[in-house]
Design a protein around this motif. Structure first.
Motif, PDB file in Angstrom:
ATOM      1  N   ALA A 230       0.844  -1.208   0.000  1.00 17.94           N
ATOM      2  CA  ALA A 230       0.000   0.000   0.000  1.00 17.94           C
ATOM      3  C   ALA A 230       0.876   1.254   0.000  1.00 17.94           C
ATOM      4  O   ALA A 230       0.563   2.275  -0.669  1.00 17.94           O
ATOM      5  CB  ALA A 230      -0.912   0.004   1.213  1.00 17.94           C
ATOM      6  N   LEU A 231       1.981   1.219   0.753  1.00 22.79           N
ATOM      7  CA  LEU A 231       2.874   2.378   0.800  1.00 22.79           C
ATOM      8  C   LEU A 231       3.544   2.588  -0.562  1.00 22.79           C
ATOM      9  O   LEU A 231       3.741   3.742  -1.008  1.00 22.79           O
ATOM     10  CB  LEU A 231       3.923   2.174   1.901  1.00 22.79           C
ATOM     11  N   GLN A 232       3.880   1.487  -1.232  1.00 17.30           N
ATOM     12  CA  GLN A 232       4.472   1.599  -2.559  1.00 17.30           C
ATOM     13  C   GLN A 232       3.479   2.202  -3.572  1.00 17.30           C
ATOM     14  O   GLN A 232       3.879   2.904  -4.502  1.00 17.30           O
ATOM     15  CB  GLN A 232       4.954   0.222  -3.041  1.00 17.30           C
ATOM     16  N   LYS A 233       2.213   1.891  -3.385  1.00 14.68           N
ATOM     17  CA  LYS A 233       1.179   2.409  -4.272  1.00 14.68           C
ATOM     18  C   LYS A 233       0.763   3.837  -3.890  1.00 14.68           C
ATOM     19  O   LYS A 233      -0.077   4.451  -4.573  1.00 14.68           O
ATOM     20  CB  LYS A 233      -0.045   1.508  -4.224  1.00 14.68           C
ATOM     21  N   GLY A 234       1.300   4.331  -2.850  1.00 10.79           N
ATOM     22  CA  GLY A 234       1.006   5.702  -2.446  1.00 10.79           C
ATOM     23  C   GLY A 234      -0.220   5.832  -1.573  1.00 10.79           C
ATOM     24  O   GLY A 234      -0.671   6.946  -1.306  1.00 10.79           O
ATOM     25  N   ASP A 235      -0.732   4.724  -1.099  1.00 12.62           N
ATOM     26  CA  ASP A 235      -1.921   4.779  -0.244  1.00 12.62           C
ATOM     27  C   ASP A 235      -1.452   4.640   1.213  1.00 12.62           C
ATOM     28  O   ASP A 235      -1.332   3.548   1.771  1.00 12.62           O
ATOM     29  CB  ASP A 235      -2.883   3.660  -0.618  1.00 12.62           C
ATOM     30  N   GLU A 236      -1.180   5.796   1.805  1.00 14.68           N
ATOM     31  CA  GLU A 236      -0.638   5.808   3.158  1.00 14.68           C
ATOM     32  C   GLU A 236      -1.661   5.350   4.195  1.00 14.68           C
ATOM     33  O   GLU A 236      -1.307   4.662   5.147  1.00 14.68           O
ATOM     34  CB  GLU A 236      -0.129   7.214   3.484  1.00 14.68           C
ATOM     35  N   ASN A 237      -2.899   5.737   4.001  1.00 15.51           N
ATOM     36  CA  ASN A 237      -3.948   5.323   4.960  1.00 15.51           C
ATOM     37  C   ASN A 237      -4.120   3.803   4.976  1.00 15.51           C
ATOM     38  O   ASN A 237      -4.274   3.187   6.036  1.00 15.51           O
ATOM     39  CB  ASN A 237      -5.266   5.999   4.607  1.00 15.51           C
ATOM     40  N   LEU A 238      -4.115   3.243   3.789  1.00 17.72           N
ATOM     41  CA  LEU A 238      -4.262   1.790   3.714  1.00 17.72           C
ATOM     42  C   LEU A 238      -3.048   1.101   4.329  1.00 17.72           C
ATOM     43  O   LEU A 238      -3.180   0.090   5.007  1.00 17.72           O
ATOM     44  CB  LEU A 238      -4.435   1.357   2.259  1.00 17.72           C
ATOM     45  N   ALA A 239      -1.872   1.688   4.105  1.00 18.78           N
ATOM     46  CA  ALA A 239      -0.664   1.127   4.699  1.00 18.78           C
ATOM     47  C   ALA A 239      -0.749   1.205   6.226  1.00 18.78           C
ATOM     48  O   ALA A 239      -0.348   0.272   6.950  1.00 18.78           O
ATOM     49  CB  ALA A 239       0.582   1.867   4.196  1.00 18.78           C
ATOM     50  N   ARG A 240      -1.282   2.359   6.745  1.00 19.47           N
ATOM     51  CA  ARG A 240      -1.421   2.489   8.198  1.00 19.47           C
ATOM     52  C   ARG A 240      -2.387   1.442   8.747  1.00 19.47           C
ATOM     53  O   ARG A 240      -2.138   0.845   9.799  1.00 19.47           O
ATOM     54  CB  ARG A 240      -1.900   3.904   8.531  1.00 19.47           C
TER      55      ARG A 240
END
Length: 259
Positions: free
Chosen positions: A78-88
């Motif tokens: 998710a962080l690689q895809k730029g989705d920080e919320n999903l990564a959190r």
């Protein structure tokens, strides 16, 4: 000391005495082995249950650890895809599974310790039961020997040894008397037989002597006949000589009768 305590002690003492008298070593040993085997079965069940619980905890720990790793990878994705919320959110899920895995790991370590302890106790109990079985056989053999010896001593104690030996002595004395009487009867019979033969032999000697005297008197020489009292001549013996011979003959017969 109160009355209740005294009565209680008397009752317990009597019960203990009854129990002690009722205890049969062979039966008690058999029952003890049965109880130990039942304890062994329960111990094995406990060990099996602990091992099963250990395995479930291990599976739960592996699953929680796997989930934590999966959410770690998702957070990175998710962080690689730029989705920080999903990564959190993925990291929150990962943290939850990691905490669960940590708790399961602590529980698993405790279970491992418990399982190891139960296994050692199980092995020790199996060794004690094996030793108890061997000792039971030995004690039962000793108990049987003690019972047999006690019974033998009781039988020997009930026997009247003194009277029995006295009876043997009396019977031995009777046998000796019977043997003495038999020997005496044999000696008497032998002596009587010998006396009879002795009389016959002595009678034969007297008859021979009598015959010799008769021959000597009747067929002797004139000189011998002349020496006899009342002898007139060898051809015509006188009446006096005949009476003298008869008198001597009677006298000899009386002497023979007196023998």
């Amino acid at each position: 000391m109160g009355l209740f305590d005294r009565v209680s002690r008397v009752v317990r003492a009597n019960l203990n005495d009854l129990v002690s008298k009722a205890e049969d070593p062979e039966k008690i040993l058999d029952q003890t082995i049965i109880d130990m085997q039942e304890d062994l079965v329960q111990m094995r069940q406990a060990v099996a249950s602990a091992i099963a619980s250990q395995k479930r905890t291990q599976q739960q720990y592996n699953q929680a650890q796997t989930e934590a790793n999966n959410w770690q990878q998702r957070a990175q994705l998710a962080l690689q895809k730029g989705d920080e919320n999903l990564a959190r959110e993925a990291l929150v899920r990962k943290k939850t599974h990691s905490e669960t895995a940590a708790a399961l790991q602590t529980q698993l370590e405790q279970q491992n310790t418990m399982v190891d302890t139960l296994k050692r106790n199980l092995i020790a109990l199996e060794g004690k039961i094996s030793e108890a079985k061997t000792k039971k056989d030995m004690l039962k053999a000793r108990a049987s020997a003690a019972k047999a010896n006690e019974q033998l001593q009781r039988v020997v104690g009930n026997m009247s040894t003194g009277s029995a030996m006295a009876a043997f002595d009396r019977m031995e004395e009777k046998v000796l008397q019977m043997e003495a009487r038999s020997q005496a009867a044999a000696e008497l019979a032998g002596s009587s037989l010998e006396a009879q033969f002795a009389m016959l032999e002595s009678g034969s000697d007297v008859d021979d002597e009598l015959a010799a005297m008769k021959a000597q008197l009747l067929g002797g020489t004139p000189q011998n006949q002349a020496q006899l009292p009342g002898t007139v001549s060898p051809e015509t013996p006188s009446k006096a000589s005949t009476e003298a011979v008869d008198a001597e003959l009677e006298d000899l017969k009386k002497k023979l009768d007196q023998l």
